[in-house]
Design a protein around this motif. Structure first.
Motif, PDB file in Angstrom:
ATOM      1  N   THR A  78      40.957  26.463  63.023  1.00 58.90           N
ATOM      2  CA  THR A  78      40.841  27.760  63.698  1.00 58.90           C
ATOM      3  C   THR A  78      39.696  28.614  63.177  1.00 58.90           C
ATOM      4  N   GLY A  79      39.316  28.433  61.912  1.00 60.35           N
ATOM      5  CA  GLY A  79      38.291  29.288  61.319  1.00 60.35           C
ATOM      6  C   GLY A  79      38.783  30.690  61.003  1.00 60.35           C
ATOM      7  N   LYS A  80      40.083  30.947  61.153  1.00 57.73           N
ATOM      8  CA  LYS A  80      40.633  32.281  60.874  1.00 57.73           C
ATOM      9  C   LYS A  80      40.499  32.617  59.394  1.00 57.73           C
ATOM     10  N   ASN A  81      40.406  33.913  59.111  1.00 56.18           N
ATOM     11  CA  ASN A  81      40.466  34.390  57.732  1.00 56.18           C
ATOM     12  C   ASN A  81      41.907  34.293  57.249  1.00 56.18           C
ATOM     13  N   ILE A  82      42.076  33.960  55.987  1.00 59.15           N
ATOM     14  CA  ILE A  82      43.406  33.829  55.404  1.00 59.15           C
ATOM     15  C   ILE A  82      43.501  34.752  54.194  1.00 59.15           C
ATOM     16  N   TRP A  83      44.553  35.563  54.171  1.00 64.44           N
ATOM     17  CA  TRP A  83      44.844  36.429  53.029  1.00 64.44           C
ATOM     18  C   TRP A  83      46.167  35.984  52.432  1.00 64.44           C
ATOM     19  N   CYS A  84      46.217  35.899  51.115  1.00 63.94           N
ATOM     20  CA  CYS A  84      47.429  35.488  50.419  1.00 63.94           C
ATOM     21  C   CYS A  84      47.721  36.469  49.293  1.00 63.94           C
ATOM     22  N   TRP A  85      48.902  37.067  49.338  1.00 60.24           N
ATOM     23  CA  TRP A  85      49.343  37.943  48.255  1.00 60.24           C
ATOM     24  C   TRP A  85      50.309  37.148  47.397  1.00 60.24           C
ATOM     25  N   THR A  86      50.060  37.143  46.086  1.00 59.14           N
ATOM     26  CA  THR A  86      50.862  36.372  45.151  1.00 59.14           C
ATOM     27  C   THR A  86      51.083  37.182  43.881  1.00 59.14           C
ATOM     28  N   GLY A  87      52.131  36.822  43.165  1.00 59.76           N
ATOM     29  CA  GLY A  87      52.391  37.456  41.876  1.00 59.76           C
ATOM     30  C   GLY A  87      51.616  36.802  40.741  1.00 59.76           C
ATOM     31  N   PHE A  88      50.930  35.697  41.024  1.00 62.60           N
ATOM     32  CA  PHE A  88      50.128  35.016  40.012  1.00 62.60           C
ATOM     33  C   PHE A  88      48.751  35.665  39.918  1.00 62.60           C
ATOM     34  N   THR A  89      48.217  35.732  38.718  1.00 60.20           N
ATOM     35  CA  THR A  89      46.846  36.220  38.549  1.00 60.20           C
ATOM     36  C   THR A  89      45.886  35.068  38.825  1.00 60.20           C
ATOM     37  N   ILE A  90      44.643  35.387  39.097  1.00 56.41           N
ATOM     38  CA  ILE A  90      43.642  34.343  39.319  1.00 56.41           C
ATOM     39  C   ILE A  90      43.500  33.468  38.076  1.00 56.41           C
ATOM     40  N   GLU A  91      43.643  34.063  36.907  1.00 55.08           N
ATOM     41  CA  GLU A  91      43.552  33.296  35.662  1.00 55.08           C
ATOM     42  C   GLU A  91      44.695  32.285  35.550  1.00 55.08           C
ATOM     43  N   GLN A  92      45.903  32.682  35.951  1.00 54.15           N
ATOM     44  CA  GLN A  92      47.040  31.763  35.930  1.00 54.15           C
ATOM     45  C   GLN A  92      46.827  30.611  36.918  1.00 54.15           C
ATOM     46  N   ILE A  93      46.307  30.939  38.080  1.00 46.64           N
ATOM     47  CA  ILE A  93      46.067  29.913  39.097  1.00 46.64           C
ATOM     48  C   ILE A  93      45.001  28.939  38.620  1.00 46.64           C
ATOM     49  N   GLN A  94      43.919  29.455  38.072  1.00 43.90           N
ATOM     50  CA  GLN A  94      42.835  28.596  37.598  1.00 43.90           C
ATOM     51  C   GLN A  94      43.274  27.703  36.436  1.00 43.90           C
ATOM     52  N   ALA A  95      44.196  28.178  35.608  1.00 44.45           N
ATOM     53  CA  ALA A  95      44.632  27.435  34.426  1.00 44.45           C
ATOM     54  C   ALA A  95      45.657  26.350  34.747  1.00 44.45           C
ATOM     55  N   ASP A  96      46.249  26.411  35.927  1.00 45.45           N
ATOM     56  CA  ASP A  96      47.291  25.452  36.298  1.00 45.45           C
ATOM     57  C   ASP A  96      46.755  24.521  37.387  1.00 45.45           C
ATOM     58  N   PRO A  97      46.515  23.249  37.064  1.00 48.51           N
ATOM     59  CA  PRO A  97      45.943  22.326  38.062  1.00 48.51           C
ATOM     60  C   PRO A  97      46.754  22.245  39.350  1.00 48.51           C
ATOM     61  N   HIS A  98      48.071  22.361  39.247  1.00 48.59           N
ATOM     62  CA  HIS A  98      48.902  22.307  40.454  1.00 48.59           C
ATOM     63  C   HIS A  98      48.646  23.528  41.337  1.00 48.59           C
ATOM     64  N   LEU A  99      48.623  24.711  40.759  1.00 47.79           N
ATOM     65  CA  LEU A  99      48.352  25.920  41.537  1.00 47.79           C
ATOM     66  C   LEU A  99      46.901  25.984  41.992  1.00 47.79           C
ATOM     67  N   ALA A 100      45.993  25.479  41.178  1.00 50.46           N
ATOM     68  CA  ALA A 100      44.550  25.576  41.462  1.00 50.46           C
ATOM     69  C   ALA A 100      44.139  24.809  42.711  1.00 50.46           C
ATOM     70  N   GLN A 101      44.998  23.942  43.220  1.00 47.68           N
ATOM     71  CA  GLN A 101      44.642  23.209  44.439  1.00 47.68           C
ATOM     72  C   GLN A 101      44.398  24.138  45.618  1.00 47.68           C
ATOM     73  N   ILE A 102      44.954  25.342  45.580  1.00 42.88           N
ATOM     74  CA  ILE A 102      44.775  26.287  46.679  1.00 42.88           C
ATOM     75  C   ILE A 102      43.383  26.922  46.689  1.00 42.88           C
ATOM     76  N   LEU A 103      42.687  26.858  45.589  1.00 38.71           N
ATOM     77  CA  LEU A 103      41.383  27.501  45.501  1.00 38.71           C
ATOM     78  C   LEU A 103      40.353  26.762  46.369  1.00 38.71           C
ATOM     79  N   PRO A 104      39.388  27.503  46.906  1.00 38.35           N
ATOM     80  CA  PRO A 104      38.343  26.834  47.702  1.00 38.35           C
ATOM     81  C   PRO A 104      37.628  25.784  46.860  1.00 38.35           C
ATOM     82  N   TYR A 105      37.083  24.813  47.542  1.00 34.98           N
ATOM     83  CA  TYR A 105      36.368  23.724  46.861  1.00 34.98           C
ATOM     84  C   TYR A 105      35.177  24.254  46.131  1.00 34.98           C
TER      85      TYR A 105
END
Length: 76
Positions: free
Chosen positions: A49-76
């Motif tokens: 679709t090319g739509k913009n996606i916004w995601c609100w989460t209780g995790f910080t970006i640092e927590q997401i980056q530090a966890d390989p399982h969570l980090a899969q959501i980050l752009p390539y």
């Protein structure tokens, strides 16, 4: 955690595609608690679709980056 309606990625994508105007926001009940399905859905939304996606989460970006399982959501 026990409320709501269980849906497949395809079912959600059909609903999102049906609205040609709106972008997509995920909030309420942390989307990253279901990071595998959420990642699949987000990638398909962008690809199909090319739509913009916004995601609100209780995790910080640092927590997401530090966890390989969570980090899969980050752009390539």
């Amino acid at each position: 955690m026990n409320a709501g309606k269980q849906m497949t990625v395809d079912e959600l994508l059909d609903i999102i595609k049906a609205d040609s105007i709106s972008n997509v926001s995920f909030s309420g009940g942390d989307p990253l608690y279901q990071v595998d399905a959420f990642t699949e859905l987000a990638r398909r939304i962008k690809a199909e679709t090319g739509k913009n996606i916004w995601c609100w989460t209780g995790f910080t970006i640092e927590q997401i980056q530090a966890d390989p399982h969570l980090a899969q959501i980050l752009p390539y």
